[in-house]
Design a protein around this motif. Structure first.
Motif, PDB file in Angstrom:
ATOM      1  N   ALA A  26      -2.170   1.065   7.559  1.00  0.00           N
ATOM      2  CA  ALA A  26      -2.302  -0.036   6.605  1.00  0.00           C
ATOM      3  C   ALA A  26      -1.638   0.313   5.269  1.00  0.00           C
ATOM      4  O   ALA A  26      -1.695  -0.478   4.329  1.00  0.00           O
ATOM      5  CB  ALA A  26      -3.775  -0.364   6.381  1.00  0.00           C
ATOM      6  N   GLU A  27      -1.032   1.495   5.213  1.00  0.00           N
ATOM      7  CA  GLU A  27      -0.325   1.970   4.020  1.00  0.00           C
ATOM      8  C   GLU A  27      -1.218   1.968   2.792  1.00  0.00           C
ATOM      9  O   GLU A  27      -0.810   1.590   1.703  1.00  0.00           O
ATOM     10  CB  GLU A  27       0.943   1.143   3.790  1.00  0.00           C
ATOM     11  N   GLN A  28      -2.448   2.423   2.974  1.00  0.00           N
ATOM     12  CA  GLN A  28      -3.404   2.482   1.875  1.00  0.00           C
ATOM     13  C   GLN A  28      -3.493   3.872   1.252  1.00  0.00           C
ATOM     14  O   GLN A  28      -4.258   4.072   0.317  1.00  0.00           O
ATOM     15  CB  GLN A  28      -4.781   2.049   2.366  1.00  0.00           C
ATOM     16  N   VAL A  29      -2.713   4.807   1.787  1.00  0.00           N
ATOM     17  CA  VAL A  29      -2.749   6.179   1.290  1.00  0.00           C
ATOM     18  C   VAL A  29      -1.322   6.725   1.257  1.00  0.00           C
ATOM     19  O   VAL A  29      -0.452   6.255   1.988  1.00  0.00           O
ATOM     20  CB  VAL A  29      -3.632   7.077   2.186  1.00  0.00           C
ATOM     21  N   PRO A  30      -1.051   7.731   0.396  1.00  0.00           N
ATOM     22  CA  PRO A  30       0.280   8.353   0.377  1.00  0.00           C
ATOM     23  C   PRO A  30       0.606   8.956   1.746  1.00  0.00           C
ATOM     24  O   PRO A  30      -0.171   9.745   2.277  1.00  0.00           O
ATOM     25  CB  PRO A  30       0.159   9.446  -0.680  1.00  0.00           C
ATOM     26  N   GLU A  31       1.729   8.568   2.295  1.00  0.00           N
ATOM     27  CA  GLU A  31       2.069   8.907   3.679  1.00  0.00           C
ATOM     28  C   GLU A  31       2.178  10.401   3.950  1.00  0.00           C
ATOM     29  O   GLU A  31       1.643  10.898   4.940  1.00  0.00           O
ATOM     30  CB  GLU A  31       3.379   8.212   4.064  1.00  0.00           C
ATOM     31  N   GLU A  32       2.871  11.144   3.076  1.00  0.00           N
ATOM     32  CA  GLU A  32       3.110  12.565   3.354  1.00  0.00           C
ATOM     33  C   GLU A  32       1.833  13.382   3.372  1.00  0.00           C
ATOM     34  O   GLU A  32       1.583  14.136   4.308  1.00  0.00           O
ATOM     35  CB  GLU A  32       4.082  13.144   2.329  1.00  0.00           C
ATOM     36  N   SER A  33       1.010  13.242   2.348  1.00  0.00           N
ATOM     37  CA  SER A  33      -0.214  14.041   2.309  1.00  0.00           C
ATOM     38  C   SER A  33      -1.175  13.587   3.413  1.00  0.00           C
ATOM     39  O   SER A  33      -1.929  14.401   3.950  1.00  0.00           O
ATOM     40  CB  SER A  33      -0.894  13.952   0.941  1.00  0.00           C
ATOM     41  N   HIS A  34      -1.141  12.315   3.770  1.00  0.00           N
ATOM     42  CA  HIS A  34      -2.001  11.805   4.834  1.00  0.00           C
ATOM     43  C   HIS A  34      -1.596  12.413   6.185  1.00  0.00           C
ATOM     44  O   HIS A  34      -2.456  12.803   6.972  1.00  0.00           O
ATOM     45  CB  HIS A  34      -1.932  10.278   4.877  1.00  0.00           C
ATOM     46  N   ALA A  35      -0.313  12.515   6.415  1.00  0.00           N
ATOM     47  CA  ALA A  35       0.172  13.101   7.670  1.00  0.00           C
ATOM     48  C   ALA A  35      -0.262  14.563   7.780  1.00  0.00           C
ATOM     49  O   ALA A  35      -0.692  15.016   8.851  1.00  0.00           O
ATOM     50  CB  ALA A  35       1.688  12.987   7.752  1.00  0.00           C
ATOM     51  N   LEU A  36      -0.168  15.301   6.683  1.00  0.00           N
ATOM     52  CA  LEU A  36      -0.601  16.697   6.683  1.00  0.00           C
ATOM     53  C   LEU A  36      -2.108  16.800   6.918  1.00  0.00           C
ATOM     54  O   LEU A  36      -2.582  17.693   7.628  1.00  0.00           O
ATOM     55  CB  LEU A  36      -0.236  17.381   5.362  1.00  0.00           C
ATOM     56  N   PHE A  37      -2.850  15.879   6.318  1.00  0.00           N
ATOM     57  CA  PHE A  37      -4.302  15.873   6.514  1.00  0.00           C
ATOM     58  C   PHE A  37      -4.634  15.609   7.977  1.00  0.00           C
ATOM     59  O   PHE A  37      -5.504  16.271   8.554  1.00  0.00           O
ATOM     60  CB  PHE A  37      -4.965  14.828   5.611  1.00  0.00           C
ATOM     61  N   LEU A  38      -3.941  14.667   8.603  1.00  0.00           N
ATOM     62  CA  LEU A  38      -4.183  14.377  10.021  1.00  0.00           C
ATOM     63  C   LEU A  38      -3.839  15.578  10.898  1.00  0.00           C
ATOM     64  O   LEU A  38      -4.511  15.812  11.909  1.00  0.00           O
ATOM     65  CB  LEU A  38      -3.396  13.146  10.463  1.00  0.00           C
ATOM     66  N   GLU A  39      -2.823  16.339  10.526  1.00  0.00           N
ATOM     67  CA  GLU A  39      -2.491  17.551  11.275  1.00  0.00           C
ATOM     68  C   GLU A  39      -3.652  18.544  11.237  1.00  0.00           C
ATOM     69  O   GLU A  39      -4.007  19.143  12.255  1.00  0.00           O
ATOM     70  CB  GLU A  39      -1.236  18.216  10.708  1.00  0.00           C
ATOM     71  N   ARG A  40      -4.249  18.718  10.056  1.00  0.00           N
ATOM     72  CA  ARG A  40      -5.401  19.623   9.931  1.00  0.00           C
ATOM     73  C   ARG A  40      -6.589  19.082  10.718  1.00  0.00           C
ATOM     74  O   ARG A  40      -7.347  19.835  11.307  1.00  0.00           O
ATOM     75  CB  ARG A  40      -5.781  19.823   8.465  1.00  0.00           C
ATOM     76  N   PHE A  41      -6.751  17.768  10.703  1.00  0.00           N
ATOM     77  CA  PHE A  41      -7.840  17.135  11.444  1.00  0.00           C
ATOM     78  C   PHE A  41      -7.655  17.387  12.944  1.00  0.00           C
ATOM     79  O   PHE A  41      -8.597  17.710  13.649  1.00  0.00           O
ATOM     80  CB  PHE A  41      -7.861  15.633  11.134  1.00  0.00           C
ATOM     81  N   ASP A  42      -6.418  17.246  13.418  1.00  0.00           N
ATOM     82  CA  ASP A  42      -6.115  17.515  14.825  1.00  0.00           C
ATOM     83  C   ASP A  42      -6.370  18.982  15.177  1.00  0.00           C
ATOM     84  O   ASP A  42      -6.806  19.300  16.286  1.00  0.00           O
ATOM     85  CB  ASP A  42      -4.673  17.131  15.155  1.00  0.00           C
ATOM     86  N   GLU A  43      -6.095  19.863  14.219  1.00  0.00           N
ATOM     87  CA  GLU A  43      -6.355  21.289  14.418  1.00  0.00           C
ATOM     88  C   GLU A  43      -7.858  21.509  14.644  1.00  0.00           C
ATOM     89  O   GLU A  43      -8.265  22.267  15.532  1.00  0.00           O
ATOM     90  CB  GLU A  43      -5.891  22.063  13.184  1.00  0.00           C
ATOM     91  N   LEU A  44      -8.686  20.809  13.865  1.00  0.00           N
ATOM     92  CA  LEU A  44     -10.134  20.911  14.047  1.00  0.00           C
ATOM     93  C   LEU A  44     -10.539  20.414  15.430  1.00  0.00           C
ATOM     94  O   LEU A  44     -11.340  21.056  16.112  1.00  0.00           O
ATOM     95  CB  LEU A  44     -10.870  20.102  12.970  1.00  0.00           C
ATOM     96  N   LEU A  45      -9.982  19.286  15.859  1.00  0.00           N
ATOM     97  CA  LEU A  45     -10.313  18.739  17.180  1.00  0.00           C
ATOM     98  C   LEU A  45      -9.949  19.712  18.295  1.00  0.00           C
ATOM     99  O   LEU A  45     -10.636  19.788  19.315  1.00  0.00           O
ATOM    100  CB  LEU A  45      -9.599  17.403  17.394  1.00  0.00           C
TER     101      LEU A  45
END
Length: 136
Positions: A26-45
């Motif tokens: 929905a483009e409600q967050v800065p794309e680059e930092s959000h992508a990095l955050f999702l990578e860390r989230f996937d690492e947790l999963l």
């Protein structure tokens, strides 16, 4: 694979990840930092089923970051995840809620000790009823 308790929390994390992805779409967050955050989230999963204890701090950090970085979805973070990861996550729970979860844990431990089945959702509903454990 994982025990039912861990499996349940992995499902909650997957659900939260879906919300985070939708937030990015929905483009409600800065794309680059959000992508990095999702990578860390996937690492947790990936790490949580392999080493739940070692993943505890990463989980605490990420759940706290979800609430701090994405306040618009903080209310969508499952409360069970705050309790599961504990530590700093508990700062986002009021005392009454902490007392409810403490009772739940005690009942779960007692059931495990007695070799009895334990239904987290059912017990949570029973303890949440007015007049049974907590007052509203």
């Amino acid at each position: 694979m994982a025990n039912p308790n861990l499996e349940y929390h992995l499902q909650l994390l997957q659900h939260l990840r879906t919300i985070l992805v939708a937030l990015g779409d929905a483009e409600q967050v800065p794309e680059e930092s959000h992508a990095l955050f999702l990578e860390r989230f996937d690492e947790l999963l990936k790490l949580l089923p392999q080493d739940p204890l070692e993943s505890q701090y990463l989980g605490q950090d990420l759940i706290c970051q979800v609430i701090q970085r994405y306040p618009q979805i903080a209310h969508l973070v499952p409360r069970d995840l705050l309790w599961f990861f504990a530590g700093d996550c508990l700062h986002f729970m009021p005392d009454e809620e902490l007392a409810l979860y403490q009772q739940l844990e005690e009942h779960r431990f007692e059931a495990e000790q007695n070799g009895e089945p334990f239904d987290w959702h059912q017990e949570k509903q029973l303890l949440s009823k007015p007049g049974h454990g907590s007052t509203h």
